[in-house]
Motif scaffolding. Sequence first.
Motif, short mmCIF file in Angstrom:
data_model
loop_
_atom_site.label_atom_id
_atom_site.label_comp_id
_atom_site.label_asym_id
_atom_site.label_seq_id
_atom_site.Cartn_x
_atom_site.Cartn_y
_atom_site.Cartn_z
N THR A 142 39.99 34.34 21.78
CA THR A 142 41.25 33.86 22.33
C THR A 142 42.43 34.31 21.48
OG1 THR A 142 41.53 31.77 21.13
CG2 THR A 142 40.02 31.76 23.00
N TRP A 143 43.59 34.22 22.06
CA TRP A 143 44.85 34.50 21.37
C TRP A 143 45.62 33.21 21.18
CZ3 TRP A 143 48.65 34.23 25.48
CH2 TRP A 143 48.09 34.28 26.76
N GLY A 144 44.84 32.17 20.79
CA GLY A 144 45.43 30.89 20.44
C GLY A 144 45.57 29.92 21.58
N VAL A 145 45.29 30.36 22.82
CA VAL A 145 45.45 29.48 23.96
C VAL A 145 44.19 29.51 24.81
CG1 VAL A 145 47.96 29.63 24.11
CG2 VAL A 145 46.57 31.35 25.24
N SER A 146 44.02 28.47 25.62
CA SER A 146 42.83 28.36 26.47
C SER A 146 43.06 29.08 27.79
CB SER A 146 42.51 26.88 26.72
OG SER A 146 42.31 26.19 25.51
N LEU A 147 43.17 30.39 27.70
CA LEU A 147 43.45 31.18 28.90
C LEU A 147 42.75 32.51 28.78
CD1 LEU A 147 45.04 31.35 31.59
CD2 LEU A 147 46.88 32.45 30.30
N GLY A 148 42.14 32.95 29.86
CA GLY A 148 41.47 34.24 29.86
C GLY A 148 40.65 34.41 31.11
N VAL A 149 40.06 35.57 31.27
CA VAL A 149 39.26 35.89 32.45
C VAL A 149 37.81 35.56 32.14
CG1 VAL A 149 38.56 37.70 34.05
CG2 VAL A 149 40.88 37.71 33.08
N HIS A 150 37.22 34.70 32.94
CA HIS A 150 35.83 34.31 32.76
C HIS A 150 35.31 33.75 34.06
CE1 HIS A 150 36.56 29.86 32.56
NE2 HIS A 150 37.78 30.32 32.31
N CYS A 151 34.01 33.61 34.17
CA CYS A 151 33.39 33.01 35.35
C CYS A 151 32.19 32.22 34.87
CB CYS A 151 32.97 34.09 36.35
SG CYS A 151 32.25 33.43 37.87
N GLU A 152 32.31 30.90 34.90
CA GLU A 152 31.25 30.05 34.36
C GLU A 152 30.15 29.73 35.37
OE1 GLU A 152 31.31 29.26 30.92
OE2 GLU A 152 32.70 30.89 31.35
N ARG A 153 30.48 29.77 36.68
CA ARG A 153 29.50 29.46 37.72
C ARG A 153 29.68 30.42 38.89
NH1 ARG A 153 31.28 24.83 35.53
NH2 ARG A 153 33.09 24.81 36.92
N ALA A 154 28.60 30.70 39.59
CA ALA A 154 28.64 31.64 40.70
C ALA A 154 29.67 31.23 41.75
CB ALA A 154 27.26 31.78 41.33
N ALA A 155 29.85 29.92 41.92
CA ALA A 155 30.80 29.43 42.92
C ALA A 155 32.24 29.79 42.56
CB ALA A 155 30.66 27.92 43.08
N GLU A 156 32.49 30.12 41.29
CA GLU A 156 33.84 30.45 40.84
C GLU A 156 34.13 31.95 40.87
OE1 GLU A 156 33.94 28.91 36.90
OE2 GLU A 156 33.90 26.82 37.53
N LEU A 157 33.17 32.75 41.32
CA LEU A 157 33.33 34.20 41.27
C LEU A 157 34.45 34.65 42.21
CD1 LEU A 157 32.17 36.87 40.16
CD2 LEU A 157 30.63 36.90 42.14
N ARG A 158 35.49 35.23 41.64
CA ARG A 158 36.62 35.71 42.44
C ARG A 158 36.39 37.18 42.80
NH1 ARG A 158 41.73 34.48 40.03
NH2 ARG A 158 40.79 32.72 38.96
N PRO A 159 36.79 37.59 43.99
CA PRO A 159 36.54 38.96 44.44
C PRO A 159 37.11 40.03 43.51
CG PRO A 159 37.18 37.57 46.30
CD PRO A 159 37.37 36.75 45.07
N SER A 160 38.32 39.81 43.00
CA SER A 160 38.93 40.82 42.13
C SER A 160 38.13 41.02 40.85
CB SER A 160 40.37 40.42 41.79
OG SER A 160 40.40 39.13 41.18
N TYR A 161 37.56 39.94 40.32
CA TYR A 161 36.72 40.03 39.12
C TYR A 161 35.43 40.77 39.44
CZ TYR A 161 33.76 38.23 35.26
OH TYR A 161 32.91 38.10 34.18
#
Length: 399
Positions: A142-161
């Motif tokens: 991280t760069w000090g904040v809780s933000l970034g690209v990730h996918c923890e569960r299959a239901a959260e899979l976004r098409p662009s990712y």
Amino acid sequence: MRVLFVGHGPAHVPWIVPLAWACRLAGHDVRVAVRPQCVAPVTRAGLVAVPVGDEAAAGAAARRQLALGPGRLQDSGASATALDADLAEALTEKMIAVADTLTDDLVAFARFWRPDIVVHDTAAAAGPVAAAVLKVPAVGHTWGVSLGVHCERAAELRPSYARLFERFGVEPLVGPSVWIDPCPPGLRPPHGVRRADMRYVPFAGPAEVPSWLRAPRPGGRPLVCVTGGVTTSALDEVRDQVVGALREQGAEVVLAVTAEQARTTGPLPDGVRLVASFPLDVLLAHCDALVHHGGVGSGLIAVTRGLPQLLLPRNAFQEHWAHLVRASGAGDALPAGATGDAVGTAVHGLLARPSYRERAAALRDEIDRMPAPDRLVGFLEDCVRAGHTDVSTPEKASR
């Protein structure tokens, strides 16, 4: 062990330098893959840079217009929460758009160099793609904040990712993820990704301490630093009134700017100095407070020095960080458009009320108890041996 670090923009490069050097000092091979505009900051840090992507294409994606204007700073009584969902969504899609311009070059280099593990800025979505292609572990940083690209569960899979992976014929990386996180727990909002704590070690390059910074200040007047971080225009609109308010409070002022901004800065009033491209952690070791634009790096450096801080955020993301700092009790924040009187009152409170410094010192102690970067090298080695990231993270160290 070969460790491939994947960076994001110029303001993010300093975050990965300490761990990259810890890996080098442990005898491992390190490469840092970054956009062309980030090559110079990497090489100035003494590390080996690998330029990836076309800067024009990456820059165009990074300049996508988002609704990031100011106006979201919450009331002082509100509790800290995660970043607004709509803002987080917009920022995530922007990160993926930038990654889309980098993945071809990054995967080509990864296939050539064959790293054993990929450590990627959490905003650098191309990193997990390279790791998936090579079938090696991917660890976020991280760069000090809780933000970034990730996918923890299959239901959260976004098409662009998913599309980032599909063109290389591999399955998208779907959690559980692990992020190396240098943010102290007292400033860290809840988040679903598992963390591996790492002590925050500021990095901003070499410096020579000037004689005036070591000299006693007349009358024991406080020294307050004002900076807009690497975003040189962040405080341009309000700089003069901020400096005026500080001088009315009897403070000495030092403006920390980039070399480019220094060339366009006119004459300064008495009691105001200017330093260009000077490491903020070195400067703040001699200061009593910090006034800044709401940058995460600037804010955490102040915390490492136990300094109270006043944040004047210029966009919604900076307001999110300002809210976290204010909620922690280590500083105060004012919305865009605050008057000079409001700034003066806020600075007076920072310098006069012990609670701000006490809370900043408590956060500094949290940082000091976190594992140093060299201990995270062992964590990366364990990930390589296991072939995945589901291994034990370092325990907190005693001070």
